[in-house]
Design a protein around this motif. Sequence first.
Motif, short mmCIF file in Angstrom:
data_model
loop_
_atom_site.label_atom_id
_atom_site.label_comp_id
_atom_site.label_asym_id
_atom_site.label_seq_id
_atom_site.Cartn_x
_atom_site.Cartn_y
_atom_site.Cartn_z
N SER A 93 0.85 -1.04 0.00
CA SER A 93 -0.13 0.01 0.01
C SER A 93 0.89 1.28 0.02
O SER A 93 0.59 2.32 -0.74
CB SER A 93 -0.92 0.04 1.01
OG SER A 93 -0.21 -0.25 2.53
N ARG A 109 1.64 4.02 -3.38
CA ARG A 109 1.55 5.45 -3.42
C ARG A 109 2.58 6.21 -3.48
O ARG A 109 2.60 7.50 -3.82
CB ARG A 109 0.95 5.89 -2.03
CG ARG A 109 -0.35 5.34 -1.77
CD ARG A 109 -1.23 5.99 -0.39
NE ARG A 109 -0.20 5.92 0.51
CZ ARG A 109 -0.30 5.05 1.53
NH1 ARG A 109 -1.25 4.13 1.24
NH2 ARG A 109 0.58 5.05 2.71
N SER A 136 2.36 7.84 -7.01
CA SER A 136 1.07 8.24 -7.58
C SER A 136 0.71 9.56 -7.05
O SER A 136 1.15 10.21 -6.15
CB SER A 136 0.17 7.01 -6.87
OG SER A 136 -0.04 7.35 -5.70
N ALA A 194 2.17 12.56 -5.15
CA ALA A 194 3.30 12.27 -4.07
C ALA A 194 4.48 12.77 -4.63
O ALA A 194 4.71 13.20 -5.63
CB ALA A 194 3.30 10.50 -4.25
N ARG A 227 6.44 11.66 -7.66
CA ARG A 227 5.62 11.16 -8.71
C ARG A 227 6.44 12.03 -9.93
O ARG A 227 7.06 13.13 -9.90
CB ARG A 227 4.38 11.99 -8.75
CG ARG A 227 3.54 11.99 -9.94
CD ARG A 227 3.02 10.82 -10.50
NE ARG A 227 2.22 10.87 -11.48
CZ ARG A 227 1.76 9.66 -12.26
NH1 ARG A 227 2.09 8.65 -11.83
NH2 ARG A 227 0.84 9.93 -13.24
N GLU A 273 -1.35 0.04 7.05
CA GLU A 273 -2.66 0.56 6.85
C GLU A 273 -3.77 -0.38 7.45
O GLU A 273 -4.59 0.23 7.82
CB GLU A 273 -2.95 0.54 5.34
CG GLU A 273 -2.10 1.46 4.57
CD GLU A 273 -2.31 2.93 4.79
OE1 GLU A 273 -3.10 3.39 5.08
OE2 GLU A 273 -0.97 3.76 5.18
N ASP A 312 -5.03 -2.41 -2.23
CA ASP A 312 -3.88 -1.76 -2.19
C ASP A 312 -2.63 -2.46 -1.62
O ASP A 312 -1.48 -2.43 -2.08
CB ASP A 312 -3.97 -0.37 -1.48
CG ASP A 312 -4.98 0.48 -2.19
OD1 ASP A 312 -5.11 0.58 -3.32
OD2 ASP A 312 -5.43 1.58 -1.56
#
Length: 492
Positions: free
Chosen positions: A155, A159, A162, A165, A168, A254, A298
Amino acid sequence: MLERPAEMFDRHREWEALTSFATDPSPSGARLGVVSGRRRQGKTFLLRALCQATGGFFFAADEATDRESLTRLGSALADHLDAPAPLTFETWHAAVDALLALGRERRIPVVIDEFPYLVKANPQLPSIIQNALAPLRPERDNSQVSLLLCGSAMSFMGRLLSGNAPLRGRAGLELVVPTLDHLLAAQFWGITDPLTALKVNAVVGGTPAYRREFARDDAPAGPEDFDAWVVRTVLSPTTPLFREARYLLAVEAELHDTGLYHSVLGAIAAGNTHRGGIASYLGRKSGDLAHPLTVLMDCGLVTREPDAFKDNRTTFRIAEPLVTFYHAVMRPIWSDLGQARDATRLWQRSQRRFTGNVMGPHFERIARQWTRHFAGPEFFGDYPSDVTSGTVNDPAARTSHEVDIVTTGLDDDDRPYLMAIGEAKYAEPMGLGHLERLRHIRQLLTAQGRHGAETAKLVCYGAGGFSEQLQEAAQGDPEIVLVGVDDLYRAN
């Protein structure tokens, strides 16, 4: 291309991608790559081998405070550089610049393994790396470091690059190290009997470490040894495999309410693969499941597949076979397993759940994967573009029919068309009744105007064999395809 280590099993694609990224001589400055994948897939082995082959720097992070991690990194860098004393870093800005300085003279990989541990202690670290790799920054432009960030928390790693972020758009490599497919897993375990390979794969999947470290190279000696193998490995409290499925959830930060997530997984393992069925199993409203299902997806523990014939219908499946085995077989008898001297009787009592909730769904899953990735045109006349499952309405009978394998192709105009529909049975032999059911479903799809339905092949996937009548019907009719376990373990 660097020579692949002799002790490395497969991973040709991953090794090629890593070595190409880490040794690319183009003078483009420091670059960033991200490597992820669930635990026990061999990511660390791959990256250590890469650093050993290139003289790169490898740092394995621990769960520690920010200050301790900086101290450990300074000591590791000093050892790498043969410095007389550990290097001291007051901030990660200085530490990252020191890592970039390793590549002043040549292209070199620098690996930070278990990167999520560092970010847990210092959430600003991705932003610090972003700024360190900013264009026109001398420390970045004058460096030839290939910085690789690795982690198992799916997870978190998903991210990292993505949306909005910090990193990215910075990465030149995003590599996910997958589990071994069923064919490679059979080779890795050294199992030549297809049915035994299928059963072992339904229990432990394609995770390499489950054979080497967890089972200590204990593989079934043959079909007659499978039951005893399950008892002495997965069902034995003295082996790491016994608790592994529970630990897989603990890895993901998470998953705060692990009881809820175990319940969702238990519902899916019990055969409730649609949102409504899961909600009913848990005694909750369907809308309450959006968050836990999203988190499990995720994390890579659950997959979501669209229905081939209904746009508003989705099927949820557990991605890790060991998790399915735990929830279907082990969880109902967990307290007994911890106290039993010998789990043989408990395993014998669990055969119905193993056959119906583990082997049946797993056989369907392997049949879909084989059809999508391994079956040649001699089976379906062309290469599939998509393989999933589906639900077909039968208005006259006021019911609906589940189709285990729906194979779709693309015609000359790139329009999707129905290549085949199939039914998969693990335990029972398949006969003419299964064939007639597929014929009826094809008639319904033809009446609904489904493109290609009138010529779609009818496929029987049978682990338990086929009746003589069905075999005779298939010999004289090219629209009927019979696929056995032996076929699933042959790649074309």
